[in-house]
Design a protein around this motif. Structure first.
Motif, PDB file in Angstrom:
ATOM      1  N   SER A  57      44.298  51.131  38.702  1.00  0.00           N
ATOM      2  CA  SER A  57      44.388  51.678  40.061  1.00  0.00           C
ATOM      3  C   SER A  57      43.404  50.822  40.248  1.00  0.00           C
ATOM      4  O   SER A  57      43.795  49.657  41.500  1.00  0.00           O
ATOM      5  CB  SER A  57      44.844  52.921  40.432  1.00  0.00           C
ATOM      6  OG  SER A  57      45.819  53.469  40.332  1.00  0.00           O
ATOM      7  N   ILE A  58      42.170  50.811  40.036  1.00  0.00           N
ATOM      8  CA  ILE A  58      41.092  50.445  40.384  1.00  0.00           C
ATOM      9  C   ILE A  58      41.017  48.935  40.315  1.00  0.00           C
ATOM     10  O   ILE A  58      40.828  47.812  41.605  1.00  0.00           O
ATOM     11  CB  ILE A  58      39.829  51.410  40.499  1.00  0.00           C
ATOM     12  CG1 ILE A  58      39.611  52.837  40.171  1.00  0.00           C
ATOM     13  CG2 ILE A  58      39.017  50.702  39.966  1.00  0.00           C
ATOM     14  CD1 ILE A  58      38.839  53.505  39.114  1.00  0.00           C
ATOM     15  N   VAL A  59      41.433  48.383  38.853  1.00  0.00           N
ATOM     16  CA  VAL A  59      41.219  46.712  39.040  1.00  0.00           C
ATOM     17  C   VAL A  59      42.046  45.857  39.466  1.00  0.00           C
ATOM     18  O   VAL A  59      42.407  45.810  40.288  1.00  0.00           O
ATOM     19  CB  VAL A  59      41.224  46.440  37.656  1.00  0.00           C
ATOM     20  CG1 VAL A  59      42.149  45.377  36.872  1.00  0.00           C
ATOM     21  CG2 VAL A  59      40.711  47.282  36.230  1.00  0.00           C
ATOM     22  N   ASN A  60      43.789  46.943  40.179  1.00  0.00           N
ATOM     23  CA  ASN A  60      44.446  46.643  41.001  1.00  0.00           C
ATOM     24  C   ASN A  60      43.439  46.884  42.227  1.00  0.00           C
ATOM     25  O   ASN A  60      43.909  45.312  43.414  1.00  0.00           O
ATOM     26  CB  ASN A  60      45.664  47.246  40.553  1.00  0.00           C
ATOM     27  CG  ASN A  60      46.451  46.322  39.791  1.00  0.00           C
ATOM     28  OD1 ASN A  60      46.108  45.184  39.598  1.00  0.00           O
ATOM     29  ND2 ASN A  60      47.745  47.345  39.173  1.00  0.00           N
ATOM     30  N   GLY A  61      42.883  47.725  42.525  1.00  0.00           N
ATOM     31  CA  GLY A  61      42.730  47.956  43.988  1.00  0.00           C
ATOM     32  C   GLY A  61      41.698  46.277  44.368  1.00  0.00           C
ATOM     33  O   GLY A  61      41.500  45.776  44.998  1.00  0.00           O
ATOM     34  N   ALA A  62      40.988  46.278  43.147  1.00  0.00           N
ATOM     35  CA  ALA A  62      39.969  44.773  43.549  1.00  0.00           C
ATOM     36  C   ALA A  62      40.801  43.238  43.573  1.00  0.00           C
ATOM     37  O   ALA A  62      40.340  42.938  44.299  1.00  0.00           O
ATOM     38  CB  ALA A  62      39.387  44.612  41.945  1.00  0.00           C
ATOM     39  N   LEU A  63      42.181  43.756  43.045  1.00  0.00           N
ATOM     40  CA  LEU A  63      42.542  42.272  43.270  1.00  0.00           C
ATOM     41  C   LEU A  63      43.622  41.948  44.966  1.00  0.00           C
ATOM     42  O   LEU A  63      43.190  41.004  44.926  1.00  0.00           O
ATOM     43  CB  LEU A  63      43.925  42.662  41.772  1.00  0.00           C
ATOM     44  CG  LEU A  63      43.061  41.902  40.723  1.00  0.00           C
ATOM     45  CD1 LEU A  63      44.399  42.108  39.831  1.00  0.00           C
ATOM     46  CD2 LEU A  63      42.050  41.014  40.402  1.00  0.00           C
ATOM     47  N   GLY A  64      44.072  43.617  45.169  1.00  0.00           N
ATOM     48  CA  GLY A  64      44.760  44.272  45.885  1.00  0.00           C
ATOM     49  C   GLY A  64      43.327  43.181  47.382  1.00  0.00           C
ATOM     50  O   GLY A  64      43.596  42.306  48.375  1.00  0.00           O
ATOM     51  N   GLY A  65      42.479  43.572  47.295  1.00  0.00           N
ATOM     52  CA  GLY A  65      40.891  43.423  47.850  1.00  0.00           C
ATOM     53  C   GLY A  65      41.058  42.034  48.009  1.00  0.00           C
ATOM     54  O   GLY A  65      40.624  41.615  49.220  1.00  0.00           O
ATOM     55  N   LEU A  66      40.956  41.351  46.908  1.00  0.00           N
ATOM     56  CA  LEU A  66      40.844  39.753  46.134  1.00  0.00           C
ATOM     57  C   LEU A  66      42.278  38.895  47.528  1.00  0.00           C
ATOM     58  O   LEU A  66      42.048  37.858  48.084  1.00  0.00           O
ATOM     59  CB  LEU A  66      40.615  39.200  45.689  1.00  0.00           C
ATOM     60  CG  LEU A  66      39.999  39.636  44.680  1.00  0.00           C
ATOM     61  CD1 LEU A  66      39.887  39.028  42.627  1.00  0.00           C
ATOM     62  CD2 LEU A  66      38.025  38.600  45.464  1.00  0.00           C
ATOM     63  N   VAL A  67      43.290  39.096  47.291  1.00  0.00           N
ATOM     64  CA  VAL A  67      44.221  38.549  48.078  1.00  0.00           C
ATOM     65  C   VAL A  67      44.116  38.804  49.372  1.00  0.00           C
ATOM     66  O   VAL A  67      44.571  38.019  49.957  1.00  0.00           O
ATOM     67  CB  VAL A  67      45.697  39.508  47.217  1.00  0.00           C
ATOM     68  CG1 VAL A  67      47.342  38.715  48.349  1.00  0.00           C
ATOM     69  CG2 VAL A  67      46.310  39.339  45.917  1.00  0.00           C
ATOM     70  N   SER A  68      43.661  39.785  50.208  1.00  0.00           N
ATOM     71  CA  SER A  68      43.477  40.623  51.634  1.00  0.00           C
ATOM     72  C   SER A  68      42.766  39.676  52.328  1.00  0.00           C
ATOM     73  O   SER A  68      42.918  39.365  53.400  1.00  0.00           O
ATOM     74  CB  SER A  68      43.759  42.090  51.509  1.00  0.00           C
ATOM     75  OG  SER A  68      43.788  42.688  50.943  1.00  0.00           O
ATOM     76  N   VAL A  69      41.700  38.969  51.175  1.00  0.00           N
ATOM     77  CA  VAL A  69      40.864  38.124  52.166  1.00  0.00           C
ATOM     78  C   VAL A  69      41.101  35.749  51.862  1.00  0.00           C
ATOM     79  O   VAL A  69      40.017  35.490  52.147  1.00  0.00           O
ATOM     80  CB  VAL A  69      39.371  37.981  51.665  1.00  0.00           C
ATOM     81  CG1 VAL A  69      38.921  39.915  52.133  1.00  0.00           C
ATOM     82  CG2 VAL A  69      39.486  38.219  50.348  1.00  0.00           C
ATOM     83  N   THR A  70      42.578  35.907  51.150  1.00  0.00           N
ATOM     84  CA  THR A  70      42.598  35.296  50.947  1.00  0.00           C
ATOM     85  C   THR A  70      42.808  34.257  52.814  1.00  0.00           C
ATOM     86  O   THR A  70      42.374  33.009  52.078  1.00  0.00           O
ATOM     87  CB  THR A  70      43.561  35.068  49.658  1.00  0.00           C
ATOM     88  OG1 THR A  70      42.700  35.370  48.263  1.00  0.00           O
ATOM     89  CG2 THR A  70      43.760  33.170  48.946  1.00  0.00           C
ATOM     90  N   ALA A  71      43.754  34.865  52.744  1.00  0.00           N
ATOM     91  CA  ALA A  71      44.316  34.057  54.077  1.00  0.00           C
ATOM     92  C   ALA A  71      42.959  33.847  54.617  1.00  0.00           C
ATOM     93  O   ALA A  71      42.964  32.576  55.683  1.00  0.00           O
ATOM     94  CB  ALA A  71      45.314  34.880  54.569  1.00  0.00           C
ATOM     95  N   GLY A  72      41.920  34.478  55.043  1.00  0.00           N
ATOM     96  CA  GLY A  72      41.093  34.472  56.219  1.00  0.00           C
ATOM     97  C   GLY A  72      40.241  34.531  55.442  1.00  0.00           C
ATOM     98  O   GLY A  72      38.709  34.711  56.706  1.00  0.00           O
ATOM     99  N   ALA A  73      38.943  34.258  54.481  1.00  0.00           N
ATOM    100  CA  ALA A  73      38.008  33.846  54.174  1.00  0.00           C
ATOM    101  C   ALA A  73      37.300  32.735  55.200  1.00  0.00           C
ATOM    102  O   ALA A  73      35.595  33.541  54.673  1.00  0.00           O
ATOM    103  CB  ALA A  73      37.546  33.716  52.445  1.00  0.00           C
ATOM    104  N   ASP A  74      37.196  32.007  55.493  1.00  0.00           N
ATOM    105  CA  ASP A  74      36.658  31.172  56.370  1.00  0.00           C
ATOM    106  C   ASP A  74      36.973  31.308  58.343  1.00  0.00           C
ATOM    107  O   ASP A  74      35.578  31.448  58.797  1.00  0.00           O
ATOM    108  CB  ASP A  74      36.998  29.741  55.849  1.00  0.00           C
ATOM    109  CG  ASP A  74      38.895  29.573  56.530  1.00  0.00           C
ATOM    110  OD1 ASP A  74      39.362  30.835  56.684  1.00  0.00           O
ATOM    111  OD2 ASP A  74      38.995  28.375  57.125  1.00  0.00           O
ATOM    112  N   VAL A  75      37.760  32.700  58.247  1.00  0.00           N
ATOM    113  CA  VAL A  75      37.591  32.999  59.004  1.00  0.00           C
ATOM    114  C   VAL A  75      36.779  34.594  59.270  1.00  0.00           C
ATOM    115  O   VAL A  75      36.645  34.691  60.962  1.00  0.00           O
ATOM    116  CB  VAL A  75      38.658  33.227  60.123  1.00  0.00           C
ATOM    117  CG1 VAL A  75      39.031  31.559  60.197  1.00  0.00           C
ATOM    118  CG2 VAL A  75      40.054  33.982  59.812  1.00  0.00           C
TER     119      VAL A  75
END
Lengths: 220, 431
Positions: free
Chosen positions: B285-303
């Motif tokens: 769950s924690i490893v997937n949590g990290a990946l979920g966090g990465l996906v969550s900023v993928t659309a807006g990492a520049d904004v």
């Protein structure tokens, strides 16, 4: 002396070893010590184990075989040959062979399938009473859907962890039976536990005499 | 492995140094090309992460199968994307729906060539998301055919809507104001919803859900692989998001640090949720949590601002844990948690752009545009994948039979065993 109990003890001993002298020695010892008492499988196995000094594998086979034999009727079990019953007679002449070999004329894949059933259901029993209860209810109500009708009937008459499969089952039917049983256990206890039980069952079967005539791995 | 990492770091440092040196013979465009080349390697390296994560989360009897699916879909997917996908996605798009030029592209400049390569390795990510979700029962051949269609058709068409077109001929979502920097929806949600479609069609693994509704946990055979795979993905994500850098690379630092913030946010979020639920600190769950966090900023990492990235990642980490349980309650058996990580977090991350857009938070028009994009991705990803796999299932069984499932797909599909030294008891003699 109970004739049925003698047949059970003799059948179990022949499953454990093919050595006539050992069978006779152990049978006579059992007869003297427990022959007049009601049959207690654990007590009988303990007695023979102490007398012969069995390995764990041999003890396991003896236990399984005695349980299996005890679930059968007297007519289904082979007669105890005279040279085994008679303490004074010589061991093993060629004339005895016919009687001696008539232990169980089931094919090895059928015997191994029965063993697989026993090991799997015993494993479920150890996992928890409610699982065992569920397996039993499903076997009684639904049976194993893909298995042949003769197997269905046998499964519905199964006593606790024992099943007496028809003698004429072929290789493929036994494989279907074992697979269906695995699937049922898988549904009840989950695939990890089912795999574990199945691997252990195969490991047990590999130590039996029948494994030299049929690879139990083929059942799964 | 060490040498690859050292090479990449040195390349990164040298390109940064070059960028800062005004007297260098390399102009900004060349530096960007070098950086994009490094991103190609990083994104391709993410496949190692997927491979280890998924390989570790399946039972040992299915290791070869899931690893080979990961390996093969990169090959077939890249072919499909080059032949058809690139043109559908970035070709001239007058309808706003699909591009109709630039099939089998070749480029005249170095920058364009690297751009094609970057898009090829990027595309393969969308298909590979599916492999883990459907592991342990999906046949190999229909899978790779499906992965080919996803990379060649499904992903590029949605990409054409969100990223395609130029001038006045933009993809319809892009024209609406939909924004997705590096593909939270375009890649991850499409992959996640494709996985959901496939799972609805094939059903759960045998025994995953009991007859009386109980859920049987099926742990993976090698959890250290899972953690290593997770870290590799985290590492590769700097290339995945970093490749979306603008022309003068002025936002590269922001993208990279926000990517990192998303991941650590995801770890914190999943940890927090596991702690308050008192069900143990599950590594998966924690490893997937990290990946979920990465996906969550993928659309807006520049904004995003740094704080926003952290919060977006934290919410993503929580979404991963909660939605995994939600799927189980619907008897959807996602082996690796691909739908929570990529589907749900992709949708969340896309909406988060509208919520946390730096300097213009909670803009209603942007929220609507993002929401339309999220819904469109769900409908397209789910519907088109179900249609493809349903059609495939008419001519070829897409699920292995129960006996093959019991024996494991390594034996039944490949005649190879992942760990032959350790799997002797239950291996049939004739395999």
């Amino acid at each position: 002396m109970s004739k049925l109990n003698s047949k059970i003890a003799y059948t179990a001993l022949t499953r454990m070893t093919a050595d006539r002298a050992v069978i006779k020695e152990a049978f006579q010892h059992w007869l003297k010590s427990l022959g007049d008492k009601p049959l207690d499988v654990f007590e009988s196995v303990e007695l023979i184990e102490t007398f012969l000094g069995l390995s764990t594998a041999e003890k396991k086979i003896l236990m399984v075989s005695m349980h299996s034999a005890s679930s059968k009727s007297e007519a289904e079990l082979p007669n105890v040959p005279a040279f085994i019953l008679d303490a004074g007679s010589e061991v093993g002449t060629e004339d005895d062979d016919l009687e001696f070999q008539a232990v169980d004329n089931k094919a090895p894949h059928v015997i191994l399938s029965e063993g697989y059933f026993h090991a799997m259901v015993t494993g479920v029993q150890r996992s928890g009473g409610k699982y065992y209860q569920e397996v039993h209810e499903i076997l009684l109500d639904e049976g194993l859907p893909e298995a042949p009708s003769s197997v269905q009937a046998a499964v519905k008459q199964a006593k606790d962890t024992r099943v007496d499969l028809p003698r004429d089952l072929n290789d493929a039917e036994c494989q279907t039976f074992c697979h269906e049983l695995y699937m049922l256990v898988c549904d009840i206890v989950g695939p990890i536990a089912a795999d574990d039980l199945s691997y252990k069952a195969i490991a047990q079967l590999l130590e039996t005499n029948e494994a030299s005539r049929y690879d139990p791995k083929k059942l799964i | 492995m060490k040498s690859i990492i050292v090479f990449l770091l040195l390349s990164l440092l040298s390109s940064s140094a070059l960028a800062q040196d005004a007297s260098s013979s390399l102009d900004a465009s060349a530096v960007r090309t070098i950086w994009l080349g490094i991103c190609c390697a990083l994104v391709l390296f993410m496949q190692v992460g997927f491979l280890m994560l998924e390989g570790g989360l399946v039972r040992s009897k299915n290791t070869v199968n899931v690893i080979l699916k990961n390996f093969t879909d990169v090959g077939l997917g890249s072919v499909g994307y080059w032949v058809v996908g690139f043109g559908l996605m970035f070709g001239v798009n007058q309808s706003g729906l699909i591009g109709l030029s630039d099939f089998m592209p070749s480029a005249s400049t170095n920058a364009e060539t690297v751009d094609i390569l970057y898009n090829m390795v990027f595309a393969a990510t969308a298909a590979t998301i599916l492999s883990g979700a459907v592991a342990e029962r999906f046949r190999f051949l229909p899978y790779v055919l499906g992965a080919f269609f996803i990379t060649a058709v499904i992903y590029p068409i949605f990409g054409a809507w969100a990223w395609g077109g130029e001038g006045s001929n933009l993809g319809w979502l892009r024209a609406l104001g939909f924004y997705d920097m590096a593909g939270a929806t375009v890649v991850h949600s499409i992959g996640g919803w494709a996985a959901l479609g496939a799972l609805i069609l094939i059903g759960p693994r045998r025994g995953r859900f009991g007859r009386k509704g109980d859920v049987h946990t099926i742990p993976g055979h090698n959890l250290p692989y899972v953690a290593i795979g997770g870290f590799f993905l985290w590492f590769g994500w700097f290339g995945f998001n970093g490749g979306a850098v603008n022309e003068d690379m002025s936002n590269l630092g922001k993208i990279l640090i926000n990517t990192h913030m998303g991941s650590i946010g995801g770890i914190c979020g999943s940890l927090f949720w596991l702690a308050i639920n008192k069900k143990g600190f599950l590594m998966t769950s924690i490893v997937n949590g990290a990946l979920g966090g990465l996906v969550s900023v993928t659309a807006g990492a520049d904004v995003f601002g740094l704080g926003s990235s952290l919060v977006a990642g934290m919410i993503g980490g929580i979404i991963v844990v909660v939605s995994a349980n939600l799927l189980a309650s619907f008897k959807i058996d996602d082996v690796v948690g691909a739908i929570p990580v990529h589907g749900f977090c992709g949708a969340w991350g896309t909406l988060a752009v509208a919520f946390f857009y730096q300097g213009d938070m909670f803009n209603v028009e942007r929220i609507v545009a993002q929401l339309v994009g999220v819904v469109a991705a769900f409908v397209w990803g789910l519907g088109s994948t179900m249609a493809i796999f349903w059609a495939l299932s008419r001519v070829y069984s897409i699920r292995v039979n129960t006996r093959e499932e019991q024996r494991g797909l390594d034996v039944s599909e490949h005649k190879e065993i992942g760990y032959s030294d350790f799997m002797t008891t239950h291996t049939r003699a004739d395999v």
